[in-house]
Design a protein around this motif. Sequence first.
Motif, PDB file in Angstrom:
ATOM      1  N   ILE A 108      19.730   7.192 100.057  1.00 34.90           N
ATOM      2  CA  ILE A 108      20.328   7.727 101.277  1.00 34.90           C
ATOM      3  C   ILE A 108      21.290   8.837 100.877  1.00 34.90           C
ATOM      4  CG2 ILE A 108      21.686   7.221 103.337  1.00 34.90           C
ATOM      5  CD1 ILE A 108      19.026   5.744 103.257  1.00 34.90           C
ATOM      6  N   PRO A 109      21.022  10.088 101.282  1.00 38.51           N
ATOM      7  CA  PRO A 109      21.939  11.170 100.901  1.00 38.51           C
ATOM      8  C   PRO A 109      23.296  10.980 101.571  1.00 38.51           C
ATOM      9  CG  PRO A 109      20.331  11.935 102.513  1.00 38.51           C
ATOM     10  CD  PRO A 109      19.896  10.555 102.109  1.00 38.51           C
ATOM     11  N   MET A 110      24.358  11.127 100.787  1.00 31.54           N
ATOM     12  CA  MET A 110      25.700  10.868 101.315  1.00 31.54           C
ATOM     13  C   MET A 110      26.555  12.125 101.454  1.00 31.54           C
ATOM     14  SD  MET A 110      25.615   7.722 101.990  1.00 31.54           S
ATOM     15  CE  MET A 110      27.336   7.374 102.339  1.00 31.54           C
ATOM     16  N   ASP A 111      26.138  13.228 100.861  1.00 32.27           N
ATOM     17  CA  ASP A 111      26.998  14.421 100.880  1.00 32.27           C
ATOM     18  C   ASP A 111      26.569  15.417 101.948  1.00 32.27           C
ATOM     19  OD1 ASP A 111      24.628  15.173  99.765  1.00 32.27           O
ATOM     20  OD2 ASP A 111      25.514  16.220  98.036  1.00 32.27           O
ATOM     21  N   LEU A 112      25.944  14.909 103.016  1.00 32.51           N
ATOM     22  CA  LEU A 112      25.546  15.796 104.108  1.00 32.51           C
ATOM     23  C   LEU A 112      26.747  16.254 104.921  1.00 32.51           C
ATOM     24  CD1 LEU A 112      22.354  13.892 105.349  1.00 32.51           C
ATOM     25  CD2 LEU A 112      22.501  15.777 103.709  1.00 32.51           C
ATOM     26  N   PRO A 114      31.353  16.169 104.644  1.00 34.03           N
ATOM     27  CA  PRO A 114      32.465  15.882 103.720  1.00 34.03           C
ATOM     28  C   PRO A 114      32.838  14.405 103.682  1.00 34.03           C
ATOM     29  CG  PRO A 114      32.927  17.868 104.972  1.00 34.03           C
ATOM     30  CD  PRO A 114      31.685  17.271 105.572  1.00 34.03           C
ATOM     31  N   ALA A 115      32.628  13.682 104.798  1.00 31.39           N
ATOM     32  CA  ALA A 115      33.040  12.276 104.837  1.00 31.39           C
ATOM     33  C   ALA A 115      32.297  11.425 103.822  1.00 31.39           C
ATOM     34  CB  ALA A 115      32.816  11.712 106.243  1.00 31.39           C
ATOM     35  N   GLY A 116      31.045  11.793 103.495  1.00 26.89           N
ATOM     36  CA  GLY A 116      30.277  10.981 102.568  1.00 26.89           C
ATOM     37  C   GLY A 116      30.308  11.479 101.140  1.00 26.89           C
ATOM     38  N   ALA A 117      30.927  12.586 100.898  1.00 29.57           N
ATOM     39  CA  ALA A 117      30.919  13.184  99.564  1.00 29.57           C
ATOM     40  C   ALA A 117      31.533  12.250  98.534  1.00 29.57           C
ATOM     41  CB  ALA A 117      31.661  14.515  99.594  1.00 29.57           C
ATOM     42  N   GLY A 118      31.029  12.325  97.326  1.00 28.81           N
ATOM     43  CA  GLY A 118      31.551  11.498  96.247  1.00 28.81           C
ATOM     44  C   GLY A 118      30.986  10.093  96.231  1.00 28.81           C
ATOM     45  N   ARG A 119      29.931   9.870  96.990  1.00 28.02           N
ATOM     46  CA  ARG A 119      29.329   8.535  97.033  1.00 28.02           C
ATOM     47  C   ARG A 119      27.823   8.635  96.771  1.00 28.02           C
ATOM     48  NH1 ARG A 119      33.449   8.875 100.530  1.00 28.02           N
ATOM     49  NH2 ARG A 119      34.878   7.090 100.733  1.00 28.02           N
ATOM     50  N   VAL A 457      26.568   1.253  98.919  1.00 27.15           N
ATOM     51  CA  VAL A 457      27.269   2.536  98.898  1.00 27.15           C
ATOM     52  C   VAL A 457      28.292   2.472  97.756  1.00 27.15           C
ATOM     53  CG1 VAL A 457      28.676   4.185 100.169  1.00 27.15           C
ATOM     54  CG2 VAL A 457      26.990   2.793 101.374  1.00 27.15           C
ATOM     55  N   ILE A 458      28.105   3.370  96.789  1.00 23.51           N
ATOM     56  CA  ILE A 458      28.952   3.351  95.576  1.00 23.51           C
ATOM     57  C   ILE A 458      29.832   4.584  95.593  1.00 23.51           C
ATOM     58  CG2 ILE A 458      28.961   3.307  93.074  1.00 23.51           C
ATOM     59  CD1 ILE A 458      26.086   2.156  93.261  1.00 23.51           C
ATOM     60  N   ARG A 459      31.137   4.334  95.608  1.00 28.17           N
ATOM     61  CA  ARG A 459      32.088   5.455  95.528  1.00 28.17           C
ATOM     62  C   ARG A 459      32.303   5.792  94.072  1.00 28.17           C
ATOM     63  NH1 ARG A 459      38.333   5.541  97.794  1.00 28.17           N
ATOM     64  NH2 ARG A 459      38.701   7.750  97.445  1.00 28.17           N
ATOM     65  N   LEU A 460      31.989   7.035  93.719  1.00 27.92           N
ATOM     66  CA  LEU A 460      32.020   7.424  92.298  1.00 27.92           C
ATOM     67  C   LEU A 460      33.424   7.761  91.857  1.00 27.92           C
ATOM     68  CD1 LEU A 460      28.850   9.700  92.312  1.00 27.92           C
ATOM     69  CD2 LEU A 460      29.047   7.278  91.670  1.00 27.92           C
TER      70      LEU A 460
END
Length: 460
Positions: A108-112, A114-119, A457-460
């Motif tokens: 699941i793309p997360m950086d679409l 800013p809220a999902g960026a870094g995951r 969902v993994i926060r990097l």
Amino acid sequence: MDQWTVVNPYSQREIGTVPLSGWDVADAWFDTAVTLHSQRKNRLPAHERIRVLEKTAGLMEDRFAQLADLIANEGGKPLIDARVEVARAIDGVRLAVKELLHPGGRDIPMDLTPAGAGRTAFIQREPIGPVVAISAFNHPLNLIVHQVAPAVAVGCPVIVKPAGDTPLSALAFVNMLHEAGLSEDWCRFIACGQEVAEKLVTDPRAAFFSFIGSARVGWMLRSKLAPGTRCALEHGGAAPVVVEDTADVAAMIPLLLKGGFYHAGQVCVSVQRVFAPKAMARDIAERLAEGAVKLTVGDAVEETTEVGPLIRPQEVTRVADWVDEARGGGAEILTGGEKLGETAYAPTVLLDPPAEARISREEIFGPAICVYGTDGLDESIARANGLDVAFQSAVFTNRLDVAMRCIEDLDASAVMVNDHTAFRVDWMPFAGRRKSGHGTGGIGYTMHDMTQDKMAVIRL
């Protein structure tokens, strides 16, 4: 009654008995199934499930002749067709193994935004939980395979109740799973009365309910499911065939005969209603009658039998009543229209039954094909779509534009072009619309239904 007595539906000779279980037994099995599912250490790894299923398929091949004889003897399906059912069932078990190579997880793309960026995120499928499967009589081995093999493949504990008329094939399959190394706790066969069956289905411990049978029973049970229980229902229809005036009639007739009289019409997608231009209708009906009268009706265990009995004597009486009603309303009976003893009915072709007759409005589930003359394609499609059931349909034409129009306009889950309505392979989606069902059958589709998404969902 403490047992089911199984009889050959043609001769009514007893061929076996199956003891019934009470709720105390089912209740204990449910507790075990919940424990198997909820405690992750108990779950079977994929390689073990694959080994069991592959060995089961091998056992089925070794006992091919015995399984075909059993289907014919308890279900009344002619041996030539019973052998096809065994072959399909074996392929179905192996297909469940192949489907495990495509579990359906995805990134699941997360950086679409800013809220999902870094995951980083992904979805995987996991078993839904205990499955309760209730099956029908008309394919006593292959239907069980379609309900049970997917559950075993994805790692769901399953309790299966077959039809009371045909439990022996189901019991043989479950016993082969156990012989192949599957613990009995993972797959339980139960013969039981209606009260116990309803408690099984509506118990809140059931995560998924699989039902193949009558619409009346299936929709009633669905209305009583516990909150959270998912389900799939497969009922019947009154399958329509639209014939356009460019159709190759000579090539069509053998297909319609097979689609209408296979297993004495006791198939949920049997050819039942054929709509043809008025100038062609009588010729089509007469050709069907010429073919139908040549079919050999008898005990399914005989090699020469092409059309077997109906599953119970009361079904013969019901079919006779429906045909007599249509005859009284003005239908022309071109062949058949009579009982052949107490357990079989002659393959029957009717021309222009009245629209209000039961045989025009409901699934006959017997050896009868109705041909109706229409004023053209518009009327044929409208009448084909005119019932509250919808499953598979067909069109015969040599014009691509007509084929495409019927594909678009026929209200059906599948439209067969220049083939009969009962065509099926076990990896295709198989589903009834409206009152004909809920959800989608087919090995891979059922495996998907018996699993559910879990997202990480993994926060990097």
